[in-house]
Design an enzyme around this catalytic site. Structure first.
Site, PDB file in Angstrom:
ATOM      1  N   ASP A  47       0.831  -1.185   0.000  1.00 22.97           N
ATOM      2  CA  ASP A  47       0.000   0.000   0.000  1.00 22.97           C
ATOM      3  C   ASP A  47       0.882   1.258   0.000  1.00 22.97           C
ATOM      4  OD1 ASP A  47      -2.766   1.123   0.387  1.00 22.97           O
ATOM      5  OD2 ASP A  47      -1.835   1.929   2.194  1.00 22.97           O
ATOM      6  N   GLU A  96       1.618  -0.327  -4.913  1.00 21.42           N
ATOM      7  CA  GLU A  96       0.655   0.701  -5.288  1.00 21.42           C
ATOM      8  C   GLU A  96       1.387   2.044  -5.311  1.00 21.42           C
ATOM      9  OE1 GLU A  96      -3.486   2.816  -3.742  1.00 21.42           O
ATOM     10  OE2 GLU A  96      -1.999   2.088  -2.325  1.00 21.42           O
TER      11      GLU A  96
END
Length: 535
Positions: free
Chosen positions: A202, A261
């Protein structure tokens, strides 16, 4: 590239939002045993791996993206024993497990932060980013939270501010602190040792901030966050040695994988993080954000391929937990014609395709009223932004109450169309979107050229028709996609025209259409045409 099948490169990865996939105990929240009960479905669909959005313990200020313990399972999802059983049963079906790791920040309920904010001389103080006020008593600099307002939160007890790129309940950790770095790298080892095959990182490129914390320069934008150029709170040079260290850990286990990401992504930025020795691949979301125009998709593909060149490996995605579903963006009512074209576009690219649960049956976003909003971003910015609840509704398994997701009241409502749009119904319809996804996934497995072949466009600045070749040394496949509802013709060049073609897949016909005037290939409205060049 050789034809040896490598799961993360050549396979299809299926994202599951665990709260919404399958509930085994009737509490209205999906769980690990629910996922385990649906593994046969996933194997039949043909996916190679499942990526689980965060399942670590969390107070759920940001629904799992505020972690309070990296080394356990949130009780609402199950136990470590349940997770071990899921890994074991998935592996027996040839399905790999990818975990979401949120390592930029923790929950403010994490034991580290509870200790850190207790006093300035606590051993955990430097686990987070604490700074004295500015001369006027305000925040240390002008950095903004992406969720609104200053990224600095005042702590009256210790007389300093701490930094949070997201909610104030999500303080950013200090990756420059060696004990923090070691503890977080050990998280990879812990889950690898339990059989996890890969990780989705993330907002990984935010791990480091400039050590001097200078003000970000101004930019043009609507929100405070967008009115800054994020050159000091993101993308610092220390990321590259860290990524090499992460890669070395993963390489010490067989066939382990990480996808990042990329926050505030561009193709060039995303590509820079998946060069040799860094991450295996990264996400760039230009493709996902493209409007329903073939020229825009083609440009997204070409820009991504050009940025990566020969060093990096592409990913392609049309859906995830943060964006309205492609069926809502592109679909017209309950019509799935465009969704078949989108599925073929995604699954015939040179790169790893990621699916999002329910995409294969054309799930639409649920309509959201203010009273329904659970996503804190939606509560804060209503009505300008209604949050991300719409794309996170329960999986529609059948036409029984709650769509077969749960025997209790689901945490979010099921879409009203579930009685007609569900897995069971589409499994019984040979021409359904579900079966079209299955056929496309099977084609990727059967023909290596769809996994490793070069991408060569046949249409340039296309208006309604996108066509391209996928080619390697052994095979050539032609993909033609009609984005419009009216018939079109594809003009074939000399070499392509003279080739002998075999029909592999169409959603409009069973036989290869005859060429018009010897060089025009006709396509019906919203037709997908996939042809193999015969030897």
């Amino acid at each position: 590239m050789d034809n040896q099948y490598l799961w993360w490169r050549d396979g299809v990865i299926y994202q599951i939002y665990p709260r919404s996939f399958a509930d085994s105990n009737g509490d209205g929240i999906g769980d690990l045993n629910g996922i385990r009960s649906r593994l046969d479905y996933l194997a039949e669909l043909g996916v190679d791996a499942i990526w689980l959005s965060p399942i670590n313990p969390s107070p759920d200020v940001d629904f799992g993206y505020d972690v309070s313990n990296y080394l356990d399972i949130d009780p609402k999802f199950g136990t470590l024993a349940d997770f071990d059983a899921l890994v074991d049963e998935a592996h027996r079906r040839g399905i790999r497990i990818v975990l979401d790791l949120v390592l930029n920040h923790t929950s403010d309920q994490h034991p580290w932060f509870i200790q850190s904010r207790s006093s300035r001389d606590n051993p955990f103080r430097d686990y987070y980013l604490w700074r004295d006020p500015a001369a006027d008593g305000g925040p240390p600099n002008n950095w903004q939270s992406i969720f609104g307002g200053s990224a600095w939160e005042w702590d009256a007890q210790t007389g300093q501010y701490y930094y949070h790129m997201f909610y104030k309940e999500q303080p950013d950790v200090n990756w420059r602190n060696p004990p923090v770095r070691k503890a977080l790298l050990d998280v990879f080892r812990f889950w690898c040792d339990r059989g996890v095959d890969g990780y989705r990182l993330d907002v990984f490129n935010m791990y480091f901030k400039h050590p001097d914390f200078p003000d970000n320069p101004p930019a043009v934008g609507l929100r405070g966050f967008d009115r800054q150029k994020h050159i000091y709170d993101c993308d610092q040079p220390e990321m590259f040695p860290l990524l090499r260290e992460i890669r070395a850990i993963l390489d010490s286990y067989p066939e382990r994988f990480a996808v990042g990401e990329t926050f505030l992504s561009t193709p060039q930025k995303a590509a820079s993080y998946c060069a040799a020795g860094l991450l295996h691949t990264t996400f760039d979301f230009t493709f996902l954000h493209s409007p329903w125009k073939p020229a825009r998709f083609l440009k997204a593909i070409q820009d991504w391929e050009q940025a990566l060149q020969q060093e990096g490996w592409p990913t392609y995605v049309l859906n995830n937990h943060d964006n309205p579903r492609s069926a809502t963006r592109y679909g017209q009512g309950e019509d799935d014609n465009r969704l078949q074209v989108a599925a073929a576009l995604l699954l015939t690219q040179h790169g790893t395709p990621f699916l999002y649960y329910g995409e294969e049956i054309g799930m639409r976003d649920i309509p959201i009223t203010r009273e329904m909003v659970q996503d804190p971003v939606g509560k804060r910015f209503w009505p300008l932004y209604k949050g991300r609840d719409g794309c996170r509704s329960p999986m529609q398994w059948n036409d029984s109450p709650n769509a077969g997701f749960s025997t209790g009241k689901p945490w979010l409502p099921v879409h009203a169309n579930y009685r007609q749009r569900n897995v069971s119904a589409q499994q019984n319809q040979p021409d359904s979107l579900y079966h079209f996804y299955r056929k496309l996934i099977q084609l990727r497995k059967e023909y290596p050229v769809l996994r490793n072949g070069f991408f060569q466009p046949l249409t340039f600045e296309p208006q309604r028709l996108l066509a391209y070749l996928r080619q390697n040394a052994d095979q050539t496949i032609l993909v033609a996609l009609n984005f419009g509802k009216r018939p079109v013709r594809l003009a074939l060049g000399g070499m392509v025209r003279r080739a002998s073609w075999k029909l592999l897949l169409s959603n409009r016909r069973d036989h290869l259409p005859p060429l018009k005037d010897g060089l025009l290939l006709p396509l019906e409205g919203h037709e997908v045409l996939i042809l193999l060049q015969e030897a």
